[in-house]
Design an enzyme around this catalytic site. Structure first.
Site, PDB file in Angstrom:
ATOM      1  N   LEU A  20       0.819  -1.211   0.000  1.00 52.23           N
ATOM      2  CA  LEU A  20       0.000   0.000   0.000  1.00 52.23           C
ATOM      3  C   LEU A  20       0.853   1.261   0.000  1.00 52.23           C
ATOM      4  O   LEU A  20       0.420   2.312  -0.475  1.00 52.23           O
ATOM      5  CB  LEU A  20      -0.944   0.014   1.207  1.00 52.23           C
ATOM      6  CG  LEU A  20      -2.030  -1.065   1.220  1.00 52.23           C
ATOM      7  CD1 LEU A  20      -2.802  -1.001   2.524  1.00 52.23           C
ATOM      8  CD2 LEU A  20      -2.972  -0.896   0.032  1.00 52.23           C
ATOM      9  N   GLY A  21       2.049   1.177   0.579  1.00 52.67           N
ATOM     10  CA  GLY A  21       2.903   2.359   0.628  1.00 52.67           C
ATOM     11  C   GLY A  21       4.108   2.108   1.499  1.00 52.67           C
ATOM     12  O   GLY A  21       4.202   1.109   2.213  1.00 52.67           O
ATOM     13  N   GLY A  23       7.182   4.391   3.906  1.00 51.85           N
ATOM     14  CA  GLY A  23       7.631   5.666   4.455  1.00 51.85           C
ATOM     15  C   GLY A  23       8.946   5.511   5.164  1.00 51.85           C
ATOM     16  O   GLY A  23       9.613   4.464   5.094  1.00 51.85           O
ATOM     17  N   MET A  25       9.562   5.135   8.253  1.00 49.74           N
ATOM     18  CA  MET A  25       9.581   4.241   9.405  1.00 49.74           C
ATOM     19  C   MET A  25       9.230   2.795   9.071  1.00 49.74           C
ATOM     20  O   MET A  25       9.565   1.896   9.825  1.00 49.74           O
ATOM     21  CB  MET A  25       8.605   4.753  10.470  1.00 49.74           C
ATOM     22  CG  MET A  25       8.967   6.113  11.006  1.00 49.74           C
ATOM     23  SD  MET A  25      10.578   6.125  11.818  1.00 49.74           S
ATOM     24  CE  MET A  25      10.794   7.892  12.090  1.00 49.74           C
ATOM     25  N   VAL A  28       3.697  -0.431   4.581  1.00 55.71           N
ATOM     26  CA  VAL A  28       2.317  -0.817   4.855  1.00 55.71           C
ATOM     27  C   VAL A  28       1.850  -1.743   3.735  1.00 55.71           C
ATOM     28  O   VAL A  28       1.944  -1.410   2.550  1.00 55.71           O
ATOM     29  CB  VAL A  28       1.398   0.415   4.957  1.00 55.71           C
ATOM     30  CG1 VAL A  28      -0.037  -0.030   5.270  1.00 55.71           C
ATOM     31  CG2 VAL A  28       1.896   1.371   6.029  1.00 55.71           C
ATOM     32  N   LYS A  42       1.197  -2.684   9.030  1.00 54.13           N
ATOM     33  CA  LYS A  42       2.371  -1.814   9.049  1.00 54.13           C
ATOM     34  C   LYS A  42       3.535  -2.582   9.658  1.00 54.13           C
ATOM     35  O   LYS A  42       3.437  -3.077  10.785  1.00 54.13           O
ATOM     36  CB  LYS A  42       2.078  -0.562   9.870  1.00 54.13           C
ATOM     37  CG  LYS A  42       3.251   0.385  10.023  1.00 54.13           C
ATOM     38  CD  LYS A  42       2.837   1.605  10.857  1.00 54.13           C
ATOM     39  CE  LYS A  42       3.981   2.573  11.048  1.00 54.13           C
ATOM     40  NZ  LYS A  42       3.568   3.768  11.806  1.00 54.13           N
ATOM     41  N   ASP A 136       0.661  14.362  14.820  1.00 57.03           N
ATOM     42  CA  ASP A 136       1.152  14.326  13.445  1.00 57.03           C
ATOM     43  C   ASP A 136      -0.011  14.263  12.464  1.00 57.03           C
ATOM     44  O   ASP A 136       0.005  13.487  11.515  1.00 57.03           O
ATOM     45  CB  ASP A 136       2.089  13.124  13.246  1.00 57.03           C
ATOM     46  CG  ASP A 136       2.930  13.250  11.961  1.00 57.03           C
ATOM     47  OD1 ASP A 136       3.113  14.386  11.486  1.00 57.03           O
ATOM     48  OD2 ASP A 136       3.387  12.213  11.450  1.00 57.03           O
TER      49      ASP A 136
END
Length: 714
Positions: A20-21, A23, A25, A28, A42, A136
């Site tokens: 899904l993506g 980043g 950290m 996902v 995640k 955030d």
């Protein structure tokens, strides 16, 4: 997004279907449970798996996400913070995140924009009620689901009650995404609370309306500087949502509305514009307009310490709070000039200040015969002083004024014009009470409104007044038997109502957590107080949103965690318990103190009730349980109202003696002696609380005097 050879086939027993993506950290994945339910899993990057601090943060993310109901977030299904690569599985929410959607399709149309604002306000209400601060909120963390926006990624959230005591923050890390961070995240990480998410909400709505953030800049340093010091660029935000966004983007946390207030405004369809030059409409959230600017140098220091491409910001934290001192600052002590010196009819200012506040980069104080006076923060220069009564009568003493509140470009104060009435054996003094808005820079009146005229000495300085974005709600009428809203722009009366019949002399307007309350006491035929009625007022109309009645004569100490805290006057009777009123459900509960207490002062500060005695003894009480957290001898006789930082409690006496106490234990960590010019004859009940601004503490004492100290030297 296609899977890679390095991606796992399953995580925690959940089959991985897609990416899904990714980043800074982690990654996902789209996964499926054994029953076929789609999940978002995640998985933390391998380089963070051996970082003990990161694992602590991940555990906290899981705990925070589980605390929230899931109606406005992605509910947690499963997690393992102890796995070789920690992971968390949540319900999969189909749809794009807000950032991706706006980049692909452009700004949201007005109707969807309003739905987004309401949906995010509901989400924050849910998150904050769970005791969590997200910290955030940004477009990438807002999913546009079919049933409304969902807030995701609680990776740097924390419990609201632990905001000032976060051990991870104290290591020096302040995490966030610069264009959507609040000023306090850069300049005061220990002071970050729910209001931080409100600021981010305003920035997110502005982004959704314009395809850019309100503080965007090619340079992270300049972005942070604009967040802390600059005005937002809101060109392109629909006119009906401009006030909503501006209220969210107020620089000082206490000036921002809460989620409930924002939802109320959106439902009513009329939003107040917080700009000083704008004439506010009828509806306004009950939020004092107190604004503090943090020096740009603080933002620069925080951003220059950014070290990674992950969006993490590192900021140094020195002393109690990480604010820099004003340019050219040095310790000083000053006495305000006597504005009526030389007037033979004047009794002259003879006591301490009753309240001091920060406004427009200066310290403004008021009390006794002083309507207001201004000191510069850096060197204490006394710029101007205005008397309560410019032409005092022979029999007058000008009363004890105080500062009602501030808004950008104005400070609200009391005036009391005494006039002798001739006739009879003795002249009689009649007092005309006013509420005035003064320009902080010059002290000149912006407007002046008469609110009472009588011989009884009954005015708003006794019965109360509260600053709100729309102006000032004050007791009103010659007999002070009504209350009214004075317009912020010109002081005109926008509405007024009579106080409850028979209770007018025993009613007081007061503010708590940005709301306005009318507290009235009702007595029986023998003069014994039978009950207390607390009503929350709608600033737009002056009508009670709700009211609740409790037994006995109770006083409002303040509000904590959504509950009003009331109790008896400990000077009159030993304080044996507290009455808590849920400001949302209006449910009343009582809490017994583990030990009855007599006190000369009761102060609710940072969710703790502090009972002070003239001997210097201080008792810290948990208002939720009634248990005493600690007891300490502060060494300060006749302590006035305290001020707290994230770690210390500051108390001062009328003579200027100062003590700093550890918030957790009550241990005295530093003291300063009293001053030779500090003998006022006054008591602690009419002495102003110290004012903390960064590392500078400003201590009112003596006769209209103030001194400053760097708290790092205590």
């Amino acid at each position: 997004m296609a899977l890679r050879d390095s991606d796992p086939a399953e995580v925690g027993g959940y089959r991985i279907d897609d990416r899904l993506g990714s980043g800074g950290m982690g990654v996902v994945y789209l996964a499926r449970s054994a029953s076929g339910r789609r999940l978002a899993v995640k998985v933390v990057h391998a380089q963070y798996a051996d970082d003990d601090e990161f694992r602590i943060r991940f555990r906290r993310e899981v705990a925070a996400a589980r605390q929230v109901s899931g109606a406005f977030t992605a509910p947690v299904v499963d997690a393992d913070a102890d796995a070789s690569r920690p992971w968390m599985a949540t319900v999969y929410i189909p749809g794009e995140d807000l950032g991706t959607h706006v980049r692909r399709h452009g700004p949201l149309p007005p109707d969807r924009l309003r739905e987004l604002a309401a949906g995010l306000a509901e989400a924050l209400r849910d998150i904050h009620r769970a005791g969590v601060v997200h910290r955030d909120l940004k477009p990438a963390n807002v999913m546009l689901a079919e049933d409304g926006p969902r807030v995701i990624d609680f990776g740097i959230s924390r419990a609201a009650e632990a905001a000032g005591m976060d051990a991870l923050t104290q290591t020096g890390r302040v995490m966030g995404t610069p264009p959507f961070m609040s000023p306090e995240q850069f300049a005061a990480p220990h002071e970050v609370g729910p209001a931080t998410d409100i600021f981010s909400l305003g920035a997110v709505v502005a982004y959704a309306a314009t395809r850019r953030g309100p503080f965007d800049s090619p340079s992270p340093w300049e972005t942070a500087t604009r967040v802390v010091e600059g005005d937002p660029d809101l060109a392109g935000v629909p006119a009906d949502l401009l006030p909503f966004v501006r209220l969210c983007l107020e620089k000082h946390p206490k000036s921002r509305p809460g989620p409930d207030e924002l939802l109320h405004l959106l439902r009513e369809g009329r939003l107040p514009d917080p700009r000083p030059e704008a004439a506010p409409p009828d509806t306004a959230p009950p939020r004092p307009r107190r604004r503090r600017r943090w020096p740009a140098a603080v933002a620069a220091t925080a951003v220059l310490a950014a070290v990674a491409a992950t969006g993490t910001l590192l900021a140094r934290d020195g002393g109690d709070t990480p604010h820099a001192l004003p340019a050219g600052w040095h310790t000083w002590h000053r006495q305000a000039e006597d504005p009526l010196a030389g007037d033979p009819d004047s009794m002259g200012p003879s006591g301490p200040f009753s309240r001091c506040v920060l406004a427009d980069g200066s310290l403004l104080c008021a009390g006794d015969s002083i309507m207001a006076t201004r000191f510069t923060l850096a060197d204490g220069r006394n710029v101007w002083t205005r008397p309560m009564d410019p032409t005092p009568a022979e029999t007058s003493s000008s009363g004890g004024g105080t500062i009602i509140g501030t808004r950008p470009g104005a400070v609200y104060v009391y005036g009391a014009d005494d006039r002798d009435i001739k006739g009879g054996d003795e002249p009689e003094s009649r007092t005309r009470y006013t509420v005035q808005a003064l320009a902080p820079a010059t002290g000149r009146p912006i407007w002046r409104t008469v609110v009472a005229d009588n011989v009884d000495g009954m005015g708003p300085d006794i019965n109360g007044a509260v600053a709100v974005p729309a102006g000032v709600i004050t007791t009103y009428g010659n007999a002070s038997d009504s209350y009214a809203l004075l317009d912020a722009t010109d002081g005109g009366v926008r509405w007024h109502h009579r106080l409850p019949a028979g209770a007018a002399p025993d009613c007081q307007l007061t503010g708590a957590a940005g709301q306005v309350y009318l507290i009235c006491h009702t007595s029986d035929d023998d003069g014994n107080y039978e009950r207390t009625t607390a009503a929350q007022l709608d600033p737009a109309t002056g009508k009670a949103r709700w009211r609740i009645t409790a037994k006995g004569q109770l006083y409002l100490f303040g509000q904590t965690r959504g509950h009003l805290v009331l109790g008896t006057d400990p000077l009159m009777n030993r304080l044996t318990g507290l009455t808590l009123i849920n400001a949302s459900s209006h449910v009343l509960t009582t809490v017994r103190l583990t030990a009855p207490r007599t006190a000369t002062g009761v102060h609710l500060v940072r969710d703790t009730l502090y009972l002070t005695l003239t001997s210097g003894s201080v008792h810290a009480v948990d208002p939720w349980t009634g248990r005493e957290r600690w007891q300490s001898n502060s060494t300060v006789e006749q302590p006035g109202p305290p001020t707290a930082s994230a770690t210390r409690l500051y108390l001062a006496s009328p003579t200027g003696r100062l003590a700093a106490l550890d918030l957790r234990t009550g241990r005295v960590t530093g003291t300063l002696p009293g001053r030779d010019d500090g003998d006022t004859g006054g008591g602690p009940d009419n002495t102003a609380a110290p004012v903390l601004s960064g590392d500078a503490l400003y201590v009112p004492y003596g006769i209209r005097a103030v001194y400053s100290v760097d708290v790092r030297d205590l």
